[in-house]
Motif scaffolding. Structure first.
Motif, PDB file in Angstrom:
ATOM      1  N   THR A  94       1.057  -7.418  -2.372  1.00  0.00           N
ATOM      2  CA  THR A  94       0.338  -6.267  -2.910  1.00  0.00           C
ATOM      3  C   THR A  94      -1.059  -6.680  -3.372  1.00  0.00           C
ATOM      4  O   THR A  94      -1.547  -7.742  -3.009  1.00  0.00           O
ATOM      5  N   SER A  95      -1.698  -5.832  -4.164  1.00  0.00           N
ATOM      6  CA  SER A  95      -3.050  -6.111  -4.642  1.00  0.00           C
ATOM      7  C   SER A  95      -3.293  -5.378  -5.952  1.00  0.00           C
ATOM      8  O   SER A  95      -2.720  -4.303  -6.207  1.00  0.00           O
ATOM      9  N   TYR A 112      -4.392  -1.772  -5.262  1.00  0.00           N
ATOM     10  CA  TYR A 112      -3.533  -0.814  -4.560  1.00  0.00           C
ATOM     11  C   TYR A 112      -2.921   0.202  -5.524  1.00  0.00           C
ATOM     12  O   TYR A 112      -1.709   0.404  -5.550  1.00  0.00           O
ATOM     13  N   GLN A 161       2.637   3.513  -3.078  1.00  0.00           N
ATOM     14  CA  GLN A 161       1.998   4.487  -3.961  1.00  0.00           C
ATOM     15  C   GLN A 161       2.381   5.923  -3.604  1.00  0.00           C
ATOM     16  O   GLN A 161       2.218   6.828  -4.426  1.00  0.00           O
ATOM     17  N   TRP A 166      -2.562   6.025   2.066  1.00  0.00           N
ATOM     18  CA  TRP A 166      -2.712   6.057   0.616  1.00  0.00           C
ATOM     19  C   TRP A 166      -2.257   7.406   0.057  1.00  0.00           C
ATOM     20  O   TRP A 166      -2.118   8.376   0.807  1.00  0.00           O
ATOM     21  N   SER A 206       0.768   0.377  -7.082  1.00  0.00           N
ATOM     22  CA  SER A 206       1.679  -0.536  -6.384  1.00  0.00           C
ATOM     23  C   SER A 206       2.204  -1.647  -7.291  1.00  0.00           C
ATOM     24  O   SER A 206       3.421  -1.876  -7.373  1.00  0.00           O
ATOM     25  N   SER A 237      -6.735   5.922   6.390  1.00  0.00           N
ATOM     26  CA  SER A 237      -6.489   5.783   4.957  1.00  0.00           C
ATOM     27  C   SER A 237      -5.711   6.974   4.407  1.00  0.00           C
ATOM     28  O   SER A 237      -4.844   6.817   3.545  1.00  0.00           O
ATOM     29  N   ILE A 293       0.807  -1.223   0.000  1.00  0.00           N
ATOM     30  CA  ILE A 293       0.000   0.000   0.000  1.00  0.00           C
ATOM     31  C   ILE A 293       0.845   1.279   0.000  1.00  0.00           C
ATOM     32  O   ILE A 293       0.633   2.166  -0.831  1.00  0.00           O
TER      33      ILE A 293
END
Length: 339
Positions: free
Chosen positions: A48-49, A52, A24, A287, A55, A283, A21
């Motif tokens: 990761t995802s 994200y 970024q 982020w 990312s 968040s 996360i």
């Protein structure tokens, strides 16, 4: 760095991983340097995802020429087969790799779990991709204790990701021993309780007491990696004074904060993303801040239509005053939006 076996995958992973996360937030150049620095320190697990932001893209660029050094985990959150297949192809392309070591289903709650296992679902896509060599192992993540327990017992998944730290320590008594018994890899999200815990030494020393748990903290700066690696490679036995400090911090923070378990959903008649709005400040600190207002405006607008039915409060296992916390989240958002 010491490596341990990731359950029945037989993958040898570093004692800690790297969460995706915060990647970024720096510039792309600095993010790539950060990932390469982590690899140089012996961290070989990157988590990761697809969801994200940038990312995956930044990880893909950092791993050019070094893919074979890394155990790569990524995930997607949608349960229908068609979308899952599309997300997998996008992840492979963005990460610039032919395969993913562990492909996970992201933030699965009670309802999503049932949908996940239906014929033609994302789980079927994962099994087919496994046969084709596009993924090596299948995993699942959740904030819901009961869902995670069910997922572990099913033995459908090789690796799980669940919140675990010295405040959110419910997993210690049952989930972690259960995963160990069934030889399922256990990785822990939110080692710093979503930014609420600041003492890296106490955080990491506590987690190192669990031999089969791999924390995946997020890093934004090289200094953060250096600090955590030094702790992990040192003597992480907790002193009496440190245990006392942990007890004091647990009492101070308590359980009176939203832990993203999702029990309050999906019963909300206004379809409010309750955990997301309550945790807007968290968040904001995790982020990229540039797109923060645009990304959350829709959810905040729905939250402003809360009718205060308090169904969510009746479902909260931590007895939170959810309506008041929603108002605080909205207030924080409005203060940011005005900047």
């Amino acid at each position: 760095m010491k490596k341990i076996r990731l359950g029945r995958t037989d993958l040898e992973v570093s004692r800690i991983g790297m969460g995706g996360i915060p990647l970024q937030r720096p510039s792309e150049e600095n993010a790539v340097k950060l990932i390469k620095f982590a690899l140089d320190q012996g961290i070989n697990l990157i988590d990761t995802s697809r969801h994200y932001g940038t990312s995956e893209e930044r990880i893909g660029k950092a791993l050019k020429g070094r893919r074979d050094e890394v155990i790569l985990i990524t995930r997607q959150s949608l349960m229908d087969g068609m979308t899952a297949k599309k997300n997998l192809q996008q992840s492979l392309a963005t990460l610039q790799t032919d395969y993913i070591d562990v492909w996970e289903f992201h933030n699965v709650g009670k309802e999503k779990y049932e949908n996940l296992l239906k014929p033609g679902s994302a789980f079927d896509v994962a099994k087919q991709a496994q046969k084709e060599g596009k993924i090596k192992h299948i995993g699942i993540t959740s904030h819901c204790f009961e869902t995670m327990k069910k997922a572990i017992i099913s033995e459908n998944f090789d690796v799980v990701l669940f919140p675990f730290n010295f405040v959110n320590n419910e997993a210690a008594d049952s989930l972690i021993p259960l995963a160990k018994k069934l030889d399922i890899g256990f990785t822990s999200m939110k080692p710093f309780a979503g930014g609420r815990l600041q003492n890296a030494s106490l955080v990491m020393k506590y987690l190192m007491q669990f031999d089969d748990v791999i924390p995946v903290p997020g890093f934004e700066k090289i200094e953060e990696i250096e600090e955590v690696v030094k702790i992990v490679e040192g003597n992480y036995k907790l002193s009496t004074e440190e245990m006392h400090q942990i007890d004091l911090m647990k009492k101070d923070l308590g359980k009176k904060f939203c832990q993203w378990c999702g029990y309050c959903m999906p019963s909300c008649p206004q379809d409010i993303y309750i955990p997301g709005v309550i945790n807007l400040k968290v968040s904001y600190n995790l982020w990229p801040q540039g797109d923060f207002v645009a990304n959350y405006q829709k959810e905040v607008n729905k939250a402003k239509k809360c009718i205060e039915c308090r169904i969510c409060e009746s479902k909260c296992p931590y007895s939170l005053e959810t309506v008041n916390l929603l108002k605080k989240g909205i207030g924080f958002f409005d203060s940011i939006a005005q900047l």
